[in-house]
Motif scaffolding. Structure first.
Motif, PDB file in Angstrom:
ATOM      1  N   ILE A  67      31.700  45.511  35.428  1.00 45.97           N
ATOM      2  CA  ILE A  67      32.664  46.502  36.031  1.00 45.97           C
ATOM      3  C   ILE A  67      33.558  46.168  37.063  1.00 45.97           C
ATOM      4  CG2 ILE A  67      32.596  48.768  37.636  1.00 45.97           C
ATOM      5  CD1 ILE A  67      30.200  49.594  35.795  1.00 45.97           C
ATOM      6  N   LEU A  68      32.818  45.172  37.882  1.00 45.31           N
ATOM      7  CA  LEU A  68      33.568  44.424  39.130  1.00 45.31           C
ATOM      8  C   LEU A  68      34.708  43.498  38.535  1.00 45.31           C
ATOM      9  CD1 LEU A  68      33.963  43.447  42.095  1.00 45.31           C
ATOM     10  CD2 LEU A  68      32.417  41.576  41.299  1.00 45.31           C
ATOM     11  N   GLY A  71      37.639  45.826  36.883  1.00 44.36           N
ATOM     12  CA  GLY A  71      38.290  46.441  37.961  1.00 44.36           C
ATOM     13  C   GLY A  71      39.114  45.710  38.662  1.00 44.36           C
ATOM     14  N   SER A  74      42.199  44.478  36.736  1.00 40.83           N
ATOM     15  CA  SER A  74      43.184  45.786  36.665  1.00 40.83           C
ATOM     16  C   SER A  74      43.965  45.964  37.816  1.00 40.83           C
ATOM     17  CB  SER A  74      42.529  46.819  36.321  1.00 40.83           C
ATOM     18  OG  SER A  74      41.834  46.841  35.239  1.00 40.83           O
ATOM     19  N   TYR A  75      43.298  45.639  38.936  1.00 45.13           N
ATOM     20  CA  TYR A  75      43.929  45.411  40.334  1.00 45.13           C
ATOM     21  C   TYR A  75      44.866  44.299  40.400  1.00 45.13           C
ATOM     22  CZ  TYR A  75      44.290  45.510  45.338  1.00 45.13           C
ATOM     23  OH  TYR A  75      44.917  45.306  46.580  1.00 45.13           O
TER      24      TYR A  75
END
Length: 118
Positions: A67-68, A71, A74-75
């Protein structure tokens, strides 16, 4: 890769130290010239590529790390798209030519998107 890339460009300007120094000493900052040293000839954002490689290069990945990594990736991609708009505004046609010829994050992988506008 991320740390080396920051020193290839002006490391102190990148972290705002040069701007703070000019403000503190009340001197005029010079306009940075557009340059593409070593790693910047392979990808437009080698610092971000280094961060992505660090996030995803793990022998075992648990759900939290997945998940990290997803995320943060994507960031990073969204952030570099906004950064490129600013770079086009700052450097104009020089950056547009660079953008057309050098891939954003994946070396040797360039999508043909047609003409770019300022």
């Amino acid at each position: 890769m991320a740390v080396v890339s920051s020193f290839l460009i002006d490391h102190f300007e990148l972290f705002g130290l040069k701007q703070a120094w000019h403000l503190f000493t009340k001197t005029e900052a010079h306009i940075t010239e557009f340059a593409t040293p070593s790693l910047y000839k392979l990808v437009r954002h080698p610092m971000m590529l280094g961060m992505i490689l660090a996030l995803w290069s793990t022998p075992l990945m648990n759900l939290g790390h997945l998940i990290l990594s997803a995320g943060m990736t994507s960031y990073i991609v969204i952030g570099t798209l906004y950064e490129e708009k600013d770079l086009v505004r700052t450097f104009g046609e020089k950056y547009l030519h660079y953008k057309r010829t050098i891939p954003m994050l994946l070396p040797f992988f360039k999508l043909n998107k047609g003409s770019e506008q300022i």
